[in-house]
Design a protein around this motif. Structure first.
Motif, PDB file in Angstrom:
ATOM      1  N   ALA A  10     187.183  54.273  92.531  1.00 45.64           N
ATOM      2  CA  ALA A  10     186.594  55.120  93.571  1.00 45.64           C
ATOM      3  C   ALA A  10     187.302  54.973  94.912  1.00 45.64           C
ATOM      4  O   ALA A  10     187.205  55.845  95.763  1.00 45.64           O
ATOM      5  CB  ALA A  10     185.111  54.801  93.739  1.00 45.64           C
ATOM      6  N   GLN A  11     188.012  53.885  95.115  1.00 48.11           N
ATOM      7  CA  GLN A  11     188.746  53.621  96.353  1.00 48.11           C
ATOM      8  C   GLN A  11     187.883  53.875  97.592  1.00 48.11           C
ATOM      9  O   GLN A  11     188.233  54.648  98.474  1.00 48.11           O
ATOM     10  CB  GLN A  11     190.028  54.440  96.409  1.00 48.11           C
ATOM     11  CG  GLN A  11     190.995  54.080  95.299  1.00 48.11           C
ATOM     12  CD  GLN A  11     192.310  54.819  95.389  1.00 48.11           C
ATOM     13  OE1 GLN A  11     192.472  55.763  96.155  1.00 48.11           O
ATOM     14  NE2 GLN A  11     193.270  54.393  94.598  1.00 48.11           N
ATOM     15  N   LEU A  12     186.759  53.180  97.642  1.00 50.79           N
ATOM     16  CA  LEU A  12     185.844  53.325  98.767  1.00 50.79           C
ATOM     17  C   LEU A  12     186.482  52.782 100.040  1.00 50.79           C
ATOM     18  O   LEU A  12     187.091  51.713 100.042  1.00 50.79           O
ATOM     19  CB  LEU A  12     184.542  52.579  98.477  1.00 50.79           C
ATOM     20  CG  LEU A  12     183.801  53.025  97.213  1.00 50.79           C
ATOM     21  CD1 LEU A  12     182.606  52.126  96.962  1.00 50.79           C
ATOM     22  CD2 LEU A  12     183.380  54.473  97.320  1.00 50.79           C
ATOM     23  N   GLU A  13     186.328  53.522 101.111  1.00 50.15           N
ATOM     24  CA  GLU A  13     186.917  53.138 102.400  1.00 50.15           C
ATOM     25  C   GLU A  13     186.443  51.748 102.846  1.00 50.15           C
ATOM     26  O   GLU A  13     187.202  50.980 103.416  1.00 50.15           O
ATOM     27  CB  GLU A  13     186.556  54.176 103.456  1.00 50.15           C
ATOM     28  CG  GLU A  13     187.222  53.936 104.785  1.00 50.15           C
ATOM     29  CD  GLU A  13     186.841  54.998 105.817  1.00 50.15           C
ATOM     30  OE1 GLU A  13     186.827  54.642 107.006  1.00 50.15           O
ATOM     31  OE2 GLU A  13     186.566  56.147 105.445  1.00 50.15           O
ATOM     32  N   SER A  14     185.194  51.429 102.543  1.00 49.36           N
ATOM     33  CA  SER A  14     184.638  50.135 102.945  1.00 49.36           C
ATOM     34  C   SER A  14     185.391  48.956 102.341  1.00 49.36           C
ATOM     35  O   SER A  14     185.358  47.855 102.882  1.00 49.36           O
ATOM     36  CB  SER A  14     183.169  50.035 102.524  1.00 49.36           C
ATOM     37  OG  SER A  14     182.394  51.009 103.167  1.00 49.36           O
ATOM     38  N   TYR A  15     186.031  49.187 101.206  1.00 50.90           N
ATOM     39  CA  TYR A  15     186.696  48.102 100.493  1.00 50.90           C
ATOM     40  C   TYR A  15     188.217  48.272 100.494  1.00 50.90           C
ATOM     41  O   TYR A  15     188.900  47.818  99.585  1.00 50.90           O
ATOM     42  CB  TYR A  15     186.169  48.017  99.057  1.00 50.90           C
ATOM     43  CG  TYR A  15     184.661  47.928  98.970  1.00 50.90           C
ATOM     44  CD1 TYR A  15     183.926  47.229  99.932  1.00 50.90           C
ATOM     45  CD2 TYR A  15     183.971  48.550  97.964  1.00 50.90           C
ATOM     46  CE1 TYR A  15     182.550  47.167  99.874  1.00 50.90           C
ATOM     47  CE2 TYR A  15     182.582  48.483  97.893  1.00 50.90           C
ATOM     48  CZ  TYR A  15     181.880  47.791  98.838  1.00 50.90           C
ATOM     49  OH  TYR A  15     180.516  47.721  98.774  1.00 50.90           O
ATOM     50  N   ALA A  16     188.734  48.913 101.527  1.00 49.11           N
ATOM     51  CA  ALA A  16     190.173  49.156 101.625  1.00 49.11           C
ATOM     52  C   ALA A  16     190.970  47.853 101.656  1.00 49.11           C
ATOM     53  O   ALA A  16     192.101  47.799 101.182  1.00 49.11           O
ATOM     54  CB  ALA A  16     190.487  49.987 102.864  1.00 49.11           C
ATOM     55  N   THR A  17     190.377  46.807 102.190  1.00 51.07           N
ATOM     56  CA  THR A  17     191.086  45.524 102.266  1.00 51.07           C
ATOM     57  C   THR A  17     190.714  44.597 101.113  1.00 51.07           C
ATOM     58  O   THR A  17     191.140  43.452 101.079  1.00 51.07           O
ATOM     59  CB  THR A  17     190.790  44.806 103.602  1.00 51.07           C
ATOM     60  OG1 THR A  17     189.388  44.574 103.704  1.00 51.07           O
ATOM     61  CG2 THR A  17     191.292  45.627 104.776  1.00 51.07           C
ATOM     62  N   GLY A  18     189.914  45.083 100.187  1.00 54.60           N
ATOM     63  CA  GLY A  18     189.547  44.284  99.017  1.00 54.60           C
ATOM     64  C   GLY A  18     188.095  44.478  98.634  1.00 54.60           C
ATOM     65  O   GLY A  18     187.230  44.586  99.491  1.00 54.60           O
ATOM     66  N   ILE A  19     187.857  44.544  97.345  1.00 58.27           N
ATOM     67  CA  ILE A  19     186.502  44.716  96.826  1.00 58.27           C
ATOM     68  C   ILE A  19     185.792  43.370  96.870  1.00 58.27           C
ATOM     69  O   ILE A  19     186.382  42.343  96.533  1.00 58.27           O
ATOM     70  CB  ILE A  19     186.562  45.268  95.391  1.00 58.27           C
ATOM     71  CG1 ILE A  19     187.202  46.662  95.403  1.00 58.27           C
ATOM     72  CG2 ILE A  19     185.173  45.343  94.766  1.00 58.27           C
ATOM     73  CD1 ILE A  19     187.464  47.238  94.040  1.00 58.27           C
ATOM     74  N   PRO A  20     184.528  43.363  97.267  1.00 58.54           N
ATOM     75  CA  PRO A  20     183.764  42.104  97.304  1.00 58.54           C
ATOM     76  C   PRO A  20     183.762  41.416  95.933  1.00 58.54           C
ATOM     77  O   PRO A  20     183.969  42.053  94.901  1.00 58.54           O
ATOM     78  CB  PRO A  20     182.349  42.555  97.676  1.00 58.54           C
ATOM     79  CG  PRO A  20     182.525  43.874  98.319  1.00 58.54           C
ATOM     80  CD  PRO A  20     183.722  44.503  97.692  1.00 58.54           C
ATOM     81  N   VAL A  21     183.517  40.157  95.949  1.00 54.67           N
ATOM     82  CA  VAL A  21     183.460  39.383  94.723  1.00 54.67           C
ATOM     83  C   VAL A  21     182.515  40.076  93.743  1.00 54.67           C
ATOM     84  O   VAL A  21     181.400  40.457  94.101  1.00 54.67           O
ATOM     85  CB  VAL A  21     182.969  37.949  95.023  1.00 54.67           C
ATOM     86  CG1 VAL A  21     182.828  37.140  93.756  1.00 54.67           C
ATOM     87  CG2 VAL A  21     183.904  37.267  96.007  1.00 54.67           C
ATOM     88  N   ALA A  22     182.972  40.239  92.511  1.00 51.56           N
ATOM     89  CA  ALA A  22     182.197  40.949  91.495  1.00 51.56           C
ATOM     90  C   ALA A  22     180.799  40.363  91.331  1.00 51.56           C
ATOM     91  O   ALA A  22     179.837  41.098  91.123  1.00 51.56           O
ATOM     92  CB  ALA A  22     182.952  40.950  90.171  1.00 51.56           C
ATOM     93  N   ASP A  23     180.681  39.046  91.428  1.00 51.82           N
ATOM     94  CA  ASP A  23     179.366  38.417  91.277  1.00 51.82           C
ATOM     95  C   ASP A  23     178.415  38.878  92.371  1.00 51.82           C
ATOM     96  O   ASP A  23     177.241  39.143  92.112  1.00 51.82           O
ATOM     97  CB  ASP A  23     179.471  36.893  91.319  1.00 51.82           C
ATOM     98  CG  ASP A  23     180.134  36.315  90.084  1.00 51.82           C
ATOM     99  OD1 ASP A  23     180.250  37.050  89.074  1.00 51.82           O
ATOM    100  OD2 ASP A  23     180.531  35.149  90.119  1.00 51.82           O
ATOM    101  N   GLU A  24     178.914  38.970  93.599  1.00 53.40           N
ATOM    102  CA  GLU A  24     178.063  39.407  94.710  1.00 53.40           C
ATOM    103  C   GLU A  24     177.701  40.881  94.574  1.00 53.40           C
ATOM    104  O   GLU A  24     176.533  41.256  94.664  1.00 53.40           O
ATOM    105  CB  GLU A  24     178.766  39.193  96.049  1.00 53.40           C
ATOM    106  CG  GLU A  24     178.819  37.769  96.508  1.00 53.40           C
ATOM    107  CD  GLU A  24     179.427  37.671  97.901  1.00 53.40           C
ATOM    108  OE1 GLU A  24     178.853  38.255  98.844  1.00 53.40           O
ATOM    109  OE2 GLU A  24     180.472  37.020  98.020  1.00 53.40           O
ATOM    110  N   LEU A  25     178.691  41.708  94.357  1.00 51.91           N
ATOM    111  CA  LEU A  25     178.469  43.144  94.247  1.00 51.91           C
ATOM    112  C   LEU A  25     177.663  43.468  92.992  1.00 51.91           C
ATOM    113  O   LEU A  25     176.805  44.350  93.005  1.00 51.91           O
ATOM    114  CB  LEU A  25     179.816  43.865  94.215  1.00 51.91           C
ATOM    115  CG  LEU A  25     179.819  45.366  94.413  1.00 51.91           C
ATOM    116  CD1 LEU A  25     179.114  45.755  95.697  1.00 51.91           C
ATOM    117  CD2 LEU A  25     181.241  45.892  94.406  1.00 51.91           C
TER     118      LEU A  25
END
Length: 94
Positions: A10-25
């Motif tokens: 999805a390339q969300l703008e919020s995660y442009a610098t990296g997707i949060p840890v999968a466990d957290e998300l």
């Protein structure tokens, strides 16, 4: 497609610098599905339901949060997808 792969694609703008840890998300979609099953709305999830996708050192812009809820619903409780899409359309977010 896994939920984390869907978020990456999805390339969300919020995660442009990296997707949060999968466990957290990954903690959010099951909780969203449970709340939706109890009759709550997406707006409730992201507001008074206190299920806004945010962590200790990461956050999500509102437009991305709507998309993230939809991705989570598609992966974890697809029977709720029609209702979520309808609400997001009403909000102008889909």
């Amino acid at each position: 497609m896994t939920a984390s792969a869907a978020v990456d694609k999805a390339q969300l703008e919020s995660y442009a610098t990296g997707i949060p840890v999968a466990d957290e998300l990954g903690e959010f979609p099951p909780r969203w599905c449970k709340a939706l099953g109890q009759g709550h709305s997406v707006e409730w999830l992201l507001g008074e339901g206190d299920l806004y996708p945010i962590g200790q050192d990461w956050g999500t812009k509102k437009a991305d949060a709507y998309q993230l809820v939809l991705l989570g619903v598609q992966a974890y409780c697809p029977k709720r997808e029609v209702v979520v899409k309808a609400e997001l359309r009403e909000l102008g977010a889909y």
